[in-house]
Motif scaffolding. Structure first.
Motif, mmCIF file in Angstrom:
data_model
loop_
_atom_site.group_PDB
_atom_site.id
_atom_site.type_symbol
_atom_site.label_atom_id
_atom_site.label_comp_id
_atom_site.label_asym_id
_atom_site.label_seq_id
_atom_site.Cartn_x
_atom_site.Cartn_y
_atom_site.Cartn_z
ATOM 1 N N ASP A 178 -7.622 6.393 4.390
ATOM 2 C CA ASP A 178 -8.275 5.262 5.064
ATOM 3 C C ASP A 178 -7.234 4.183 5.372
ATOM 4 O OD1 ASP A 178 -10.121 3.569 6.120
ATOM 5 O OD2 ASP A 178 -11.086 3.045 4.226
ATOM 6 N N THR A 179 -6.483 4.408 6.457
ATOM 7 C CA THR A 179 -5.430 3.487 6.867
ATOM 8 C C THR A 179 -5.610 3.125 8.337
ATOM 9 O OG1 THR A 179 -3.967 5.303 7.527
ATOM 10 C CG2 THR A 179 -3.829 4.561 5.234
ATOM 11 N N ASP A 180 -4.801 2.194 8.808
ATOM 12 C CA ASP A 180 -4.891 1.766 10.211
ATOM 13 C C ASP A 180 -4.633 2.920 11.171
ATOM 14 O OD1 ASP A 180 -5.367 -0.756 9.297
ATOM 15 O OD2 ASP A 180 -3.397 -1.578 9.801
ATOM 16 N N ALA A 183 -7.802 4.697 11.811
ATOM 17 C CA ALA A 183 -8.958 3.882 12.205
ATOM 18 C C ALA A 183 -9.623 4.485 13.443
ATOM 19 C CB ALA A 183 -8.512 2.458 12.490
ATOM 20 N N ASP A 186 -13.623 9.671 12.905
ATOM 21 C CA ASP A 186 -14.806 9.932 12.084
ATOM 22 C C ASP A 186 -14.589 11.198 11.259
ATOM 23 O OD1 ASP A 186 -17.314 9.809 10.956
ATOM 24 O OD2 ASP A 186 -18.355 10.630 12.712
ATOM 25 N N LYS A 189 -12.130 10.416 4.527
ATOM 26 C CA LYS A 189 -10.845 9.784 4.227
ATOM 27 C C LYS A 189 -10.779 9.433 2.749
ATOM 28 C CE LYS A 189 -11.049 7.633 8.799
ATOM 29 N NZ LYS A 189 -11.172 6.365 9.556
ATOM 30 N N ASP A 191 -8.785 7.259 -0.437
ATOM 31 C CA ASP A 191 -8.140 5.974 -0.676
ATOM 32 C C ASP A 191 -6.623 6.180 -0.616
ATOM 33 O OD1 ASP A 191 -7.044 3.640 -1.784
ATOM 34 O OD2 ASP A 191 -8.674 3.404 -3.224
#
Length: 237
Positions: A178-180, A183, A186, A189, A191
């Motif tokens: 879950d990073t830029d 982004a 869908d 993801k 951590d």
């Protein structure tokens, strides 16, 4: 390798997985962490053990300057990268080359610049943050997958060349964090902190490869089987 007391450098350290590596290294007692990024002014330096450095994988002078400023490094984390989304058949070839220049040649230039320090400091560890896409291509990831596949085998080659210099070379594979850079996609993801924790656990255990999540473990296991398990049956079947 014991993380406590180590002196580390992390590329792409201003956000995402790179920032999580910085935080995890500090939590494990690293003596100093060079946090490298194209824009070092964005790096949080609230901890006095953090030293920001400018390092751009596409700027050889910045790599040479960073290596000159951080000659005490014992742990190198190559995390910086890009994802252009370029398609192999229709994408701009210069964009596809940019992915290779970044992930393969840029990372290799960093490694070449820092190997003398690792050697003179008695060896240490090097972590290359790779991807499940080192081994498989998915829709919309063609250019990135090619670049990561190249970086993966470059990692293997560097490991062989450093075998006699007491330096662990670790490849880290994951699906999506879950990073830029992820982004808007869908997909499940994890951590990004889990990546740093799993990698550094592996460094302390002497692991040359770390599979962070279930997608990376599934794809690695599937490589010995029929490619149809990953890509489906041939058209017309």
């Amino acid at each position: 390798m014991d993380i406590a007391g180590s002196i580390a450098l992390v590329t792409g350290a201003n956000r995402g997985i790179g920032r999580c590596f910085v935080d995890e290294l500090l939590a494990r007692g690293a003596k100093k962490v060079y946090a490298a990024a194209r824009r070092p002014e964005l790096i949080d330096t609230s901890d006095s053990r953090i030293t920001p450095l400018r390092l751009d994988l596409l700027d050889q002078k910045s790599i040479v300057d960073a290596a000159a400023a951080a000659q005490d490094v014992t742990l190198l984390v190559n995390n910086a990268g890009i994802a252009t989304g370029a398609q192999l058949l229709t994408g701009d070839l210069d964009t596809i080359r940019l992915e290779l220049e970044t992930h393969l040649f840029g990372t290799l230039q960093v490694i070449r610049a820092f190997v003398p320090a690792l050697t003179s400091n008695g060896g240490g560890a090097m972590v290359n943050v790779l991807s499940v896409l080192s081994w498989v291509a998915t829709e919309g990831t063609g250019s990135y997958a090619v670049a990561k596949a190249a970086e993966w085998n470059m990692t293997n080659g560097v490991r062989l060349e450093l075998a006699g210099q007491k330096t662990l070379v670790q490849g880290v594979h994951l699906g999506a964090a879950d990073t830029d850079i992820m982004a808007g996609r869908d997909v499940p993801k994890i951590d990004p902190a889990d990546v740093a924790r799993a990698s550094l656990d592996g460094v302390q255990a002497g692991a040359v490869e770390v599979l962070v999540d279930e997608p990376s473990r599934f794809v690695k296991a599937a490589l010995s089987g029929d490619p149809a398990e990953l890509y489906g049956p041939p058209p017309g079947n």
